[in-house]
Motif scaffolding. Structure first.
Motif, PDB file in Angstrom:
ATOM      1  N   GLU A   1       0.952  -1.313  -0.052  1.00 37.01           N
ATOM      2  CA  GLU A   1      -0.165  -0.283  -0.190  1.00 37.01           C
ATOM      3  C   GLU A   1       1.019   1.079  -0.107  1.00 37.01           C
ATOM      4  N   LEU A   2       0.761   2.146  -1.151  1.00 33.69           N
ATOM      5  CA  LEU A   2       1.118   3.267  -0.995  1.00 33.69           C
ATOM      6  C   LEU A   2       0.291   4.412   0.250  1.00 33.69           C
ATOM      7  N   THR A   3       1.474   4.895   0.236  1.00 32.71           N
ATOM      8  CA  THR A   3       0.565   6.168   2.256  1.00 32.71           C
ATOM      9  C   THR A   3       1.870   7.313   1.553  1.00 32.71           C
ATOM     10  N   LYS A   4       1.305   8.556   2.801  1.00 32.35           N
ATOM     11  CA  LYS A   4       2.330   9.411   2.570  1.00 32.35           C
ATOM     12  C   LYS A   4       3.815   9.117   2.742  1.00 32.35           C
ATOM     13  N   GLY A   5       3.605   8.700   4.988  1.00 36.94           N
ATOM     14  CA  GLY A   5       4.465   7.840   4.955  1.00 36.94           C
ATOM     15  C   GLY A   5       5.990   7.426   4.185  1.00 36.94           C
ATOM     16  N   ARG A   6       5.375   6.331   3.316  1.00 36.82           N
ATOM     17  CA  ARG A   6       6.074   4.844   2.507  1.00 36.82           C
ATOM     18  C   ARG A   6       6.402   5.802   1.793  1.00 36.82           C
ATOM     19  N   TYR A   7       5.942   7.431   0.987  1.00 40.58           N
ATOM     20  CA  TYR A   7       5.972   7.965  -0.448  1.00 40.58           C
ATOM     21  C   TYR A   7       7.745   7.879  -0.521  1.00 40.58           C
ATOM     22  N   THR A   8       8.154   8.978   0.490  1.00 42.15           N
ATOM     23  CA  THR A   8       9.538   9.076   0.681  1.00 42.15           C
ATOM     24  C   THR A   8      10.219   8.016   0.748  1.00 42.15           C
ATOM     25  N   GLN A   9      10.045   6.623   1.331  1.00 41.96           N
ATOM     26  CA  GLN A   9      10.648   5.360   1.687  1.00 41.96           C
ATOM     27  C   GLN A   9      10.590   5.316  -0.177  1.00 41.96           C
ATOM     28  N   PHE A  10       9.747   5.218  -0.538  1.00 39.92           N
ATOM     29  CA  PHE A  10       9.765   4.769  -2.482  1.00 39.92           C
ATOM     30  C   PHE A  10      10.680   5.313  -3.014  1.00 39.92           C
ATOM     31  N   MET A  11      10.606   7.351  -3.227  1.00 41.81           N
ATOM     32  CA  MET A  11      11.501   7.942  -3.717  1.00 41.81           C
ATOM     33  C   MET A  11      12.429   8.041  -4.155  1.00 41.81           C
ATOM     34  N   GLU A  12      13.526   7.322  -2.059  1.00 41.87           N
ATOM     35  CA  GLU A  12      14.909   6.547  -1.908  1.00 41.87           C
ATOM     36  C   GLU A  12      14.904   5.064  -2.686  1.00 41.87           C
ATOM     37  N   SER A  13      13.839   4.909  -3.241  1.00 41.00           N
ATOM     38  CA  SER A  13      14.298   3.830  -4.261  1.00 41.00           C
ATOM     39  C   SER A  13      15.046   3.042  -5.024  1.00 41.00           C
ATOM     40  N   LYS A  14      16.664   3.189  -4.736  1.00 41.78           N
ATOM     41  CA  LYS A  14      17.322   2.171  -6.008  1.00 41.78           C
ATOM     42  C   LYS A  14      16.510   1.941  -7.201  1.00 41.78           C
ATOM     43  N   ASP A  15      15.213   1.761  -7.515  1.00 40.48           N
ATOM     44  CA  ASP A  15      14.207   0.486  -7.931  1.00 40.48           C
ATOM     45  C   ASP A  15      14.045   2.138  -9.665  1.00 40.48           C
ATOM     46  N   ARG A  16      14.152   2.404 -10.124  1.00 42.26           N
ATOM     47  CA  ARG A  16      13.626   3.947 -10.822  1.00 42.26           C
ATOM     48  C   ARG A  16      12.044   3.337 -10.767  1.00 42.26           C
ATOM     49  N   ARG A  17      11.836   1.951 -11.493  1.00 47.15           N
ATOM     50  CA  ARG A  17      10.999   2.076 -11.691  1.00 47.15           C
ATOM     51  C   ARG A  17       9.845   2.095 -10.868  1.00 47.15           C
ATOM     52  N   VAL A  18      10.511   1.884  -8.929  1.00 49.22           N
ATOM     53  CA  VAL A  18       9.690   1.811  -8.019  1.00 49.22           C
ATOM     54  C   VAL A  18       9.063   3.327  -7.742  1.00 49.22           C
ATOM     55  N   ARG A  19      10.260   4.345  -7.738  1.00 48.53           N
ATOM     56  CA  ARG A  19      10.043   5.807  -8.205  1.00 48.53           C
ATOM     57  C   ARG A  19       8.955   6.174  -8.527  1.00 48.53           C
ATOM     58  N   LYS A  20       9.534   5.478  -9.939  1.00 47.75           N
ATOM     59  CA  LYS A  20       8.300   6.106 -11.301  1.00 47.75           C
ATOM     60  C   LYS A  20       6.850   5.821 -10.854  1.00 47.75           C
ATOM     61  N   GLU A  21       7.156   4.438 -10.071  1.00 49.92           N
ATOM     62  CA  GLU A  21       5.131   4.437  -9.987  1.00 49.92           C
ATOM     63  C   GLU A  21       4.732   4.924  -9.268  1.00 49.92           C
ATOM     64  N   ALA A  22       5.650   4.866  -8.104  1.00 47.07           N
ATOM     65  CA  ALA A  22       5.071   4.866  -6.610  1.00 47.07           C
ATOM     66  C   ALA A  22       4.498   7.335  -6.560  1.00 47.07           C
ATOM     67  N   PHE A  23       5.355   8.122  -7.923  1.00 48.11           N
ATOM     68  CA  PHE A  23       5.625   9.117  -7.958  1.00 48.11           C
ATOM     69  C   PHE A  23       4.322  10.051  -8.610  1.00 48.11           C
ATOM     70  N   GLU A  24       3.892   8.477  -9.839  1.00 47.63           N
ATOM     71  CA  GLU A  24       2.744   9.188 -11.005  1.00 47.63           C
ATOM     72  C   GLU A  24       1.570   8.023 -10.324  1.00 47.63           C
ATOM     73  N   ALA A  25       1.736   7.739  -9.189  1.00 48.16           N
ATOM     74  CA  ALA A  25       0.620   6.832  -8.289  1.00 48.16           C
ATOM     75  C   ALA A  25      -0.726   7.847  -7.521  1.00 48.16           C
ATOM     76  N   LEU A  26       0.706   8.635  -6.729  1.00 47.32           N
ATOM     77  CA  LEU A  26       0.418   9.726  -5.539  1.00 47.32           C
ATOM     78  C   LEU A  26      -0.491  11.198  -6.233  1.00 47.32           C
ATOM     79  N   TYR A  27       0.573  11.457  -7.688  1.00 44.60           N
ATOM     80  CA  TYR A  27      -0.308  12.743  -8.048  1.00 44.60           C
ATOM     81  C   TYR A  27      -1.520  12.253  -9.027  1.00 44.60           C
TER      82      TYR A  27
END
Length: 603
Positions: free
Chosen positions: A198-224
């Motif tokens: 589950e994406l949460t605002k608290g976990r969003y920062t963790q995902f933005m720091e992920s080494k996996d660019r796909r994860v960062r992009k997916e979290a970014f797009e899902a949030l917005y």
């Protein structure tokens, strides 16, 4: 706590990771008793209306009663709101918060006559009373401050009307808060291990720091994408808040909403404008950092979701909560034994609510009432950023602790302008400690990257926020319409200017204004940048001078609102009326950038 795919319920969080609000009220029934006390005191103070100009004794009685009333009201409101923050879906504490808010409106309506009646007293008469009435001299600073507000104070009837509007005026912020914290639900995303989380605002920062660019992009797009579904609703709430700011400024005859917001701190608009101008002048440094980030990540295009991933990806710095506590204690040792003792008490005696749970208010803050110790809300994730956030919020907490201990209730609440100094100084000392004790070259590069990010996020980014606020308020003052589209266009233009030619400003981030709670607290965020600059200077003095600088700093923490913010800071050793501290902080940023480039050249 073990990370799970969904958030735990409040009842499942271990007691040792919860704050102890029972230190405020042992039971809700005790809260009810103070609610009744507030109502009784409100009746008593309302009965004094029309009598303050009769004598010094009558004025003293009203001011003393007002202190007791507001002190009790603060405690009532803080308890209810913090209980609700534990779980925004808890209807019991939604109800208590609503009652506390309504009660607050009633109280401020009842005391609205006090300031106009004081202003009706001739200055010479007021001065005589202060000299001749035993105990009234305690209120001299307050009375001088009220006199400063004379050009912006209305009649008693008009003040009462504005006070009764306060609950209505808080509606935009409340609506956004409930949407953002209780109703907004984010989708599941696929993490680095291929698991649905589950994406949460608290976990969003963790995902933005992920080494996996796909994860960062997916979290970014899902949030917005989630915020995008409500873009017009959130635009309506934000523009309503901006209209409220402009309405109050005009009603009280301030030149602008910005002037009105800074007036409380006795800060000139030039300080705000100097910040933006100085940062704009140094934007090439920011652009240089963005170019370095792009190069180190080895990407053809640098996107907004690439801004938070460490540019030294080989280093894994997972920091459990207990380790963060131990590190912070050690890092703040230069502040002395007494500060360390209070800090340890805060960590071990129910001041902090540590982990994220279902319905809990996002982010982090320090708050509390004069009658109890301070509190800190966290949503701790095991990373460097959250360790610094913890140090930051404990800086706020100890600032409040020292002010409450040293000052009477009348002057204990320090001004917002200095609020970010103590918190950011803690971060500066923590970074100094980590850089001093880190021998591993890769870890050092990681930390320098983190510190560069602190500058980017606290100085450059918050100044961009401040410029956004200035622009949108000026547009409202000029009668220009504000919509989701126009807000997004303004925000995009600023992002392009601040990040420079090497950054791809993704269209999703045009909506970032829609998720920033601070925009509902007008012209607040610039204080992060000024506070960071002041803290940079003061931490340098503490490390270089030792005890004399510590003594000056502790006196600053004890100052409350017993003097104007710029004066308190000047006594501590930094002149924020000048743009010099901003430029000094940016010189540190440049030095870190130079060192990072040098370390990379040695690889």
């Amino acid at each position: 706590m073990n990370k799970s795919k969904t958030l735990p319920k409040r009842s499942d969080v271990p007691a040792e990771y919860k704050w102890r609000l029972e230190d405020i009220y042992a039971t809700d029934a005790d809260w009810e008793k103070d609610v009744q006390k507030v109502k009784q005191l409100t009746e008593q103070i309302a009965a004094l209306k029309g009598t303050l100009a009769q004598s010094g004794e009558q004025l003293l009685a009203a001011l003393t009663l007002q202190d007791e009333l507001l002190k009790t009201l603060d405690t009532v409101y803080v308890y209810a709101r913090m209980r609700r923050d534990e779980d925004n879906a808890n209807s019991t504490y939604q109800g208590l918060t609503d009652r506390a808010t309504s009660l607050s409106t009633q109280v401020y309506g009842a005391i609205a006559y006090i300031q106009p009646e004081i202003l009706s007293i001739p200055t010479e008469q007021l001065e005589t009373w202060i000299k001749e009435t035993k105990g009234l001299d305690h209120y001299r600073i307050m009375l001088d401050e009220i006199t400063r507000y004379k050009p912006h104070t209305l009649s008693a009837e008009e003040e009462a009307l504005l006070a009764n509007m306060s609950e209505l005026a808080s509606a935009p912020s409340k609506i956004f808060g409930m949407l953002n914290n209780a109703d907004l639900k984010f989708p599941m995303i696929t993490d680095e291990n291929g698991e649905e989380v589950e994406l949460t605002k608290g976990r969003y920062t963790q995902f933005m720091e992920s080494k996996d660019r796909r994860v960062r992009k997916e979290a970014f797009e899902a949030l917005y994408a989630t915020y995008g579904k409500f873009r017009n609703t959130i635009a309506a709430s934000l523009t309503s808040s901006i209209k409220k700011d402009v309405f109050y400024a005009r009603t009280r005859k301030y030149p602008s909403a910005l002037y009105a917001a800074l007036f409380a701190d006795n800060v000139e608009v030039s300080v705000y404008d100097n910040l933006i101008a100085t940062i704009r002048e140094h934007l090439p440094l920011m652009h240089r950092y963005i170019a370095l980030r792009k190069k180190l990540l080895g990407v053809e295009e640098l996107h907004m979701y690439d801004l938070y991933v460490p540019i030294v990806p080989e280093v894994e710095m997972k920091i459990p909560y207990d380790q963060a506590v131990a590190t912070i204690k050690e890092a703040l040792h230069p502040l002395g034994e007494e500060y360390g003792r209070v800090l340890a008490e805060g960590f071990s005696n129910g001041w902090i609510d540590v982990h994220e749970n279902e319905g809990k208010t996002s982010g982090a803050y320090s708050w509390g009432a004069y009658t109890t110790h301070p509190y800190v809300l966290m949503n701790y994730q095991e990373n460097v950023n959250n360790m610094f956030t913890l140090a930051h919020e404990m800086g706020h907490a100890l600032h409040s602790y020292y002010s409450n201990q040293a000052q009477p209730y009348t002057y204990a609440d320090y001004k917002i302008f200095v609020a970010e100094v103590a918190s950011t100084l803690n971060e500066a000392l923590l970074m100094h400690h980590l850089l001093q004790t880190t021998t591993d070259k890769k870890q050092r590069m990681y930390l320098i990257n983190y510190y560069l990010e602190q500058f980017r996020g606290t100085v450059f980014r918050q100044t961009m926020f401040a410029e956004f606020e200035k622009i949108v308020h000026e547009k409202e003052e000029q009668g220009e319409p504000l919509t989701a589209d126009s807000l997004s266009a303004i925000y995009r233009e600023l992002n392009v200017a601040y990040h420079g030619p090497e950054m791809v400003v993704d269209s999703e981030v045009d909506l970032e204004w829609a998720r920033i709670p601070h925009f509902y607290r007008n012209f607040y965020v610039y204080k992060y940048a000024t506070g960071f600059s002041a803290a940079t200077s003061l931490s340098k003095q503490i490390l270089e001078e030792g005890q004399p600088a510590v003594d000056r700093y502790l006196q600053f923490l004890k100052g409350g609102s017993s003097d104007y913010p710029l004066n308190l800071l000047k006594k501590a050793g930094v002149d924020m009326a000048s743009p010099a501290p901003i430029a000094e902080a940016l010189s540190v940023f440049k030095g870190l950038l130079d060192e990072m480039e040098q370390l990379l050249a040695e690889k």
